[in-house]
Design a protein around this motif. Sequence first.
Motif, PDB file in Angstrom:
ATOM      1  N   ASN A   1       0.856  -1.182   0.000  1.00 51.59           N
ATOM      2  CA  ASN A   1       0.000   0.000   0.000  1.00 51.59           C
ATOM      3  C   ASN A   1       0.891   1.230   0.000  1.00 51.59           C
ATOM      4  OD1 ASN A   1      -2.599  -1.267   0.199  1.00 51.59           O
ATOM      5  ND2 ASN A   1      -1.989  -1.883   2.251  1.00 51.59           N
ATOM      6  N   THR A   2       0.622   2.136  -0.915  1.00 51.39           N
ATOM      7  CA  THR A   2       1.407   3.350  -1.035  1.00 51.39           C
ATOM      8  C   THR A   2       0.468   4.551  -1.040  1.00 51.39           C
ATOM      9  OG1 THR A   2       2.991   2.154  -2.408  1.00 51.39           O
ATOM     10  CG2 THR A   2       3.136   4.536  -2.440  1.00 51.39           C
ATOM     11  N   ASN A   3       0.808   5.575  -0.270  1.00 52.35           N
ATOM     12  CA  ASN A   3       0.055   6.830  -0.256  1.00 52.35           C
ATOM     13  C   ASN A   3       1.029   7.986  -0.415  1.00 52.35           C
ATOM     14  OD1 ASN A   3      -2.667   5.880   0.292  1.00 52.35           O
ATOM     15  ND2 ASN A   3      -1.838   5.231   2.255  1.00 52.35           N
ATOM     16  N   ILE A   4       0.745   8.856  -1.362  1.00 52.41           N
ATOM     17  CA  ILE A   4       1.569  10.033  -1.608  1.00 52.41           C
ATOM     18  C   ILE A   4       0.632  11.224  -1.740  1.00 52.41           C
ATOM     19  CG2 ILE A   4       3.164  11.162  -3.204  1.00 52.41           C
ATOM     20  CD1 ILE A   4       3.975   8.316  -4.136  1.00 52.41           C
ATOM     21  N   THR A   5       0.941  12.297  -1.036  1.00 51.04           N
ATOM     22  CA  THR A   5       0.164  13.528  -1.164  1.00 51.04           C
ATOM     23  C   THR A   5       1.079  14.618  -1.689  1.00 51.04           C
ATOM     24  OG1 THR A   5      -1.231  12.881   0.688  1.00 51.04           O
ATOM     25  CG2 THR A   5      -1.279  15.202   0.041  1.00 51.04           C
TER      26      THR A   5
ATOM     27  N   THR B   1      -5.061  15.669 -13.047  1.00 52.42           N
ATOM     28  CA  THR B   1      -4.569  15.992 -11.700  1.00 52.42           C
ATOM     29  C   THR B   1      -3.781  17.294 -11.701  1.00 52.42           C
ATOM     30  OG1 THR B   1      -2.597  14.592 -11.916  1.00 52.42           O
ATOM     31  CG2 THR B   1      -4.545  13.589 -10.924  1.00 52.42           C
TER      32      THR B   1
ATOM     33  N   LYS C   1      -3.969  13.546  -3.714  1.00 53.60           N
ATOM     34  CA  LYS C   1      -3.412  12.421  -2.954  1.00 53.60           C
ATOM     35  C   LYS C   1      -3.519  11.177  -3.817  1.00 53.60           C
ATOM     36  CE  LYS C   1      -3.967   9.671   1.221  1.00 53.60           C
ATOM     37  NZ  LYS C   1      -4.747   9.448   2.443  1.00 53.60           N
ATOM     38  N   TYR C   2      -2.414  10.465  -3.940  1.00 50.34           N
ATOM     39  CA  TYR C   2      -2.377   9.224  -4.715  1.00 50.34           C
ATOM     40  C   TYR C   2      -2.327   8.055  -3.749  1.00 50.34           C
ATOM     41  CZ  TYR C   2      -0.929  12.323  -8.505  1.00 50.34           C
ATOM     42  OH  TYR C   2      -0.873  13.326  -9.434  1.00 50.34           O
ATOM     43  N   SER C   3      -3.218   7.087  -3.926  1.00 46.63           N
ATOM     44  CA  SER C   3      -3.215   5.854  -3.138  1.00 46.63           C
ATOM     45  C   SER C   3      -3.165   4.696  -4.121  1.00 46.63           C
ATOM     46  CB  SER C   3      -4.472   5.742  -2.293  1.00 46.63           C
ATOM     47  OG  SER C   3      -4.555   6.801  -1.380  1.00 46.63           O
ATOM     48  N   LYS C   4      -2.281   3.757  -3.849  1.00 44.47           N
ATOM     49  CA  LYS C   4      -2.120   2.637  -4.754  1.00 44.47           C
ATOM     50  C   LYS C   4      -1.983   1.356  -3.939  1.00 44.47           C
ATOM     51  CE  LYS C   4       1.054   0.875  -8.260  1.00 44.47           C
ATOM     52  NZ  LYS C   4       2.281   1.131  -8.985  1.00 44.47           N
ATOM     53  N   LYS C   5      -2.673   0.328  -4.395  1.00 39.70           N
ATOM     54  CA  LYS C   5      -2.560  -0.983  -3.763  1.00 39.70           C
ATOM     55  C   LYS C   5      -2.088  -1.963  -4.844  1.00 39.70           C
ATOM     56  CE  LYS C   5      -4.898  -4.437  -1.020  1.00 39.70           C
ATOM     57  NZ  LYS C   5      -6.089  -4.767  -0.252  1.00 39.70           N
TER      58      LYS C   5
END
Length: 87
Positions: free
Chosen positions: A6-10, A66, A77-81
């Motif tokens: 799981n990755t989250n980048i803002t 974006t 905010k980018y969320s990737k699974k």
Amino acid sequence: MRIHLNTNITDAPVQAKNNNCSEAELKQKFAEVFQKKESDNCNINWLDDGTVEVQGASPMTLHNFTLQAEAMGKQVKYSKKTIIEIV
């Protein structure tokens, strides 16, 4: 074996010309970007008023949108699974 990442980048907010962008203006911009760029190549499904599911869109079109949202004063905010399955 399965590995879940799981990755989250803002992104840091940029100085925008329009800091009072409404949700309706953002949705209008989304429609404009995807009508121009994607037309028949992707499936757009609004799940609720603020959530849209997009399948088959090019990464460049998503990135373009974006960038335009950031220019309108929105924070992105980018969320990737990612699931890796080893069999």
